[in-house]
Scaffold this motif. Structure first.
Motif, PDB file in Angstrom:
ATOM      1  N   ASP B 152       0.850  -1.185   0.000  1.00 46.80           N
ATOM      2  CA  ASP B 152       0.000   0.000   0.000  1.00 46.80           C
ATOM      3  C   ASP B 152       0.888   1.238   0.000  1.00 46.80           C
ATOM      4  O   ASP B 152       1.909   1.279   0.686  1.00 46.80           O
ATOM      5  CB  ASP B 152      -0.880  -0.012   1.264  1.00 46.80           C
ATOM      6  N   ASP B 153       0.510   2.221  -0.809  1.00 46.07           N
ATOM      7  CA  ASP B 153       1.170   3.522  -0.784  1.00 46.07           C
ATOM      8  C   ASP B 153       2.672   3.434  -1.038  1.00 46.07           C
ATOM      9  O   ASP B 153       3.457   4.158  -0.411  1.00 46.07           O
ATOM     10  CB  ASP B 153       0.896   4.176   0.593  1.00 46.07           C
ATOM     11  N   GLY B 154       3.073   2.551  -1.925  1.00 43.86           N
ATOM     12  CA  GLY B 154       4.479   2.457  -2.313  1.00 43.86           C
ATOM     13  C   GLY B 154       5.418   2.020  -1.206  1.00 43.86           C
ATOM     14  O   GLY B 154       6.621   2.265  -1.270  1.00 43.86           O
ATOM     15  N   GLY B 169      -1.366   7.138  -8.789  1.00 44.65           N
ATOM     16  CA  GLY B 169      -2.162   8.364  -8.748  1.00 44.65           C
ATOM     17  C   GLY B 169      -1.726   9.218  -7.578  1.00 44.65           C
ATOM     18  O   GLY B 169      -0.973   8.760  -6.720  1.00 44.65           O
ATOM     19  N   VAL B 170      -2.223  10.451  -7.545  1.00 44.60           N
ATOM     20  CA  VAL B 170      -1.843  11.355  -6.447  1.00 44.60           C
ATOM     21  C   VAL B 170      -2.425  10.829  -5.136  1.00 44.60           C
ATOM     22  O   VAL B 170      -3.364  10.025  -5.137  1.00 44.60           O
ATOM     23  CB  VAL B 170      -2.334  12.803  -6.712  1.00 44.60           C
ATOM     24  N   SER B 171      -1.861  11.289  -4.038  1.00 41.49           N
ATOM     25  CA  SER B 171      -2.329  10.919  -2.709  1.00 41.49           C
ATOM     26  C   SER B 171      -3.814  11.239  -2.561  1.00 41.49           C
ATOM     27  O   SER B 171      -4.252  12.324  -2.914  1.00 41.49           O
ATOM     28  CB  SER B 171      -1.497  11.699  -1.677  1.00 41.49           C
ATOM     29  N   ARG B 172      -4.600  10.274  -2.064  1.00 34.85           N
ATOM     30  CA  ARG B 172      -6.052  10.416  -1.835  1.00 34.85           C
ATOM     31  C   ARG B 172      -6.897  10.408  -3.114  1.00 34.85           C
ATOM     32  O   ARG B 172      -7.953  11.007  -3.172  1.00 34.85           O
ATOM     33  CB  ARG B 172      -6.380  11.688  -1.030  1.00 34.85           C
ATOM     34  N   SER B 220      -7.319   9.195 -11.306  1.00 36.40           N
ATOM     35  CA  SER B 220      -7.245  10.632 -11.116  1.00 36.40           C
ATOM     36  C   SER B 220      -8.511  11.087 -10.393  1.00 36.40           C
ATOM     37  O   SER B 220      -9.355  10.258 -10.039  1.00 36.40           O
ATOM     38  CB  SER B 220      -7.070  11.359 -12.450  1.00 36.40           C
ATOM     39  N   ILE B 221      -8.627  12.358 -10.132  1.00 33.36           N
ATOM     40  CA  ILE B 221      -9.742  12.874  -9.331  1.00 33.36           C
ATOM     41  C   ILE B 221      -9.875  14.365  -9.599  1.00 33.36           C
ATOM     42  O   ILE B 221      -8.886  15.039  -9.927  1.00 33.36           O
ATOM     43  CB  ILE B 221      -9.474  12.576  -7.826  1.00 33.36           C
ATOM     44  N   ASP B 222     -11.080  14.866  -9.485  1.00 33.99           N
ATOM     45  CA  ASP B 222     -11.328  16.295  -9.635  1.00 33.99           C
ATOM     46  C   ASP B 222     -10.589  17.076  -8.535  1.00 33.99           C
ATOM     47  O   ASP B 222     -10.718  16.745  -7.353  1.00 33.99           O
ATOM     48  CB  ASP B 222     -12.839  16.535  -9.541  1.00 33.99           C
ATOM     49  N   PRO B 223      -9.787  18.107  -8.906  1.00 37.61           N
ATOM     50  CA  PRO B 223      -8.970  18.825  -7.916  1.00 37.61           C
ATOM     51  C   PRO B 223      -9.785  19.412  -6.748  1.00 37.61           C
ATOM     52  O   PRO B 223      -9.339  19.379  -5.606  1.00 37.61           O
ATOM     53  CB  PRO B 223      -8.335  19.959  -8.735  1.00 37.61           C
ATOM     54  N   GLN B 224     -10.969  19.909  -7.067  1.00 37.76           N
ATOM     55  CA  GLN B 224     -11.837  20.483  -6.033  1.00 37.76           C
ATOM     56  C   GLN B 224     -12.182  19.426  -4.968  1.00 37.76           C
ATOM     57  O   GLN B 224     -12.096  19.666  -3.773  1.00 37.76           O
ATOM     58  CB  GLN B 224     -13.128  20.958  -6.720  1.00 37.76           C
ATOM     59  N   ARG B 225     -12.557  18.262  -5.453  1.00 36.47           N
ATOM     60  CA  ARG B 225     -12.931  17.172  -4.547  1.00 36.47           C
ATOM     61  C   ARG B 225     -11.697  16.704  -3.746  1.00 36.47           C
ATOM     62  O   ARG B 225     -11.775  16.437  -2.561  1.00 36.47           O
ATOM     63  CB  ARG B 225     -13.512  16.025  -5.383  1.00 36.47           C
TER      64      ARG B 225
END
Lengths: 289, 289
Positions: B152-154, B169-172, B220-225
């Motif tokens: 998990d998480d590298g 992907g980015v964190s969270r 990926s994920i919406d930056p706002q969220r």
């Protein structure tokens, strides 16, 4: 031998052994629930199946593609495939039902009698099964997964008061998979805490757990099996030795009895069975759907 | 107002709002699959239900108890309950069917046409759905859960070659829940690896991932969220700031495009939907059931 023709039944069995029947699960969503359900129905038959999930069939075009795939599989295997569908859209559903297959409709079969009983029409909206990332249910589930990860293996005593349940037991008795399953499936905040030789020498539960007696649930395990599992991780260690496993299991079970902690043996149980028993015994409140 | 009597339909709706209909899921096993399935059927109706799972009904005595509980609920709510059953034993099943309720039989409804189609009798053995702790399937599942936790998480580059899939992907962005779900539900060894500002400055994927390009899948994920989620964990931090989230998401998406990594946005997707897409895209071989 070829002078003795096989009976129709034997021929069917022989064919099934060589090429297991193809079973399609066609869904407008992920089809995961339908697949699990189909798997459990098929496990009633003592034979192998090739189970294929066809997810996200959310348009008549995709339904048509799915029907073609089903027909092609039927031609290859020389008998018609079995299809479980959970399509909400009636146009797509009738397209798949047009395939040359035994189609078992898991949606309409139950929605129709419910519409009559409840005296309201169903919405026929696609994708209402899984809550997406904007719902409270989803956020609760993610929060529970994070909680269980942060409170795995006694890592943290912080916020133990927030736990719905705290699993206790010797190392490798099944606490981590059960905690994660409870969080993932039910949004239950499940911490877990190991019982270790230090605790047995002191003859007391880890001190951080004392205030939460009513949330504790114990897992035990057959020492022989425990020794096997531990040997896979640390071959030949004292930790994995059968005498040590017998000692730890015996001490842990005595400690749980002395403290009035409900517990079960995980040896012959699936994660789902353990989780179900935990929910029953701890009487965790579930939401109204 | 009391001079204007409510129509039968309005009265039914009013009653359902005040006291949601009770729905029982009666199973000889855990009933988890049946409960999830019932939930998804019921979500087609725009009303609330009280869903109660009655697991481990594996004897006529327990079936009789369940029937009594169903009848009692019906008397309390003033209308007959809805019951989904998956009982394999026909004696127990007929006892539950004798309750004053709408009984939807999820087992017999599908087993009967399958028996005719396959020309063999079903075994009617209880508890064949979940594999217990002695089966290869179970051991594979536990091994996958352990693998996913260890990767998990590298956390570790060791044995990355054993991974079935490596989420990046980015964190969270949803990597951890998806990895654990893939392991838990499918026994898939899912590692996950964060993409961090260091990687964006170097303009390269983390070096440990280079040999496994074909196993990588991006979230990926919406930056706002993302900013919302990160603010819950570290309020007011640079890490959670919207400008930083925009930067990281933009860089991560460019990096995935440059490296030909397939990816999706997790913003409006459930864990199940993400997992299903990952399995489709990475084309992980599933066992024949």
């Amino acid at each position: 031998m070829q002078n003795y023709p096989l009976g129709a039944r034997s021929a069917a069995l022989l064919r099934q052994t060589i090429m297991p029947p193809t079973v399609f699960v066609v869904s407008d969503g992920t089809g995961i629930t339908a697949e699990t359900f189909a798997h459990s129905i098929l496990s009633q038959f003592n034979m192998k199946f090739k189970l294929l999930r066809v997810p996200f069939v959310d348009s008549p075009d995709k339904a048509y593609e799915a029907a073609q795939r089903i027909n092609a599989a039927g031609e290859t295997q020389g008998s018609r495939p079995i299809v479980f569908t959970t399509l909400v859209d009636s146009v797509s559903n009738s397209i798949v039902k047009g395939a040359n297959a035994l189609v078992l409709d898991m949606f309409q079969t139950f929605v129709e009698p419910l519409e009559i009983e409840l005296n309201i029409k169903s919405s026929h909206e696609i994708g209402r099964g899984h809550k997406d990332a904007d719902s409270d249910e989803y956020r609760g589930r993610i929060a529970a997964i994070n909680y269980s990860l942060e409170h795995d293996d006694g890592q943290s005593n912080r916020n133990l008061a927030d736990a719905d349940v705290i699993l206790v037991g010797v190392s490798r008795s099944g606490k981590t998979p059960t905690s994660l399953y409870l969080a993932m499936q039910y949004g239950v905040k499940a911490a877990n805490y190991p019982l270790i030789p230090d605790d047995f020498e002191r003859g007391k539960l880890p001190s951080g757990l004392a205030p939460f007696r009513d949330k504790l649930f114990g897992l035990s395990i057959d020492p022989q099996r425990l020794s096997q599992i531990r040997n896979e991780r640390r071959p030949g260690s004292k930790y994995a030795a059968i005498e040590n496993c017998r000692y730890e299991v015996n001490e842990a079970e005595q400690m749980m009895r002395r403290n009035g902690i409900k517990w079960l043996s995980s040896t012959h149980k699936s994660i789902e069975e353990i989780a179900t028993t935990v929910l029953q015994e701890i009487k965790i409140e579930r939401a109204t759907y």
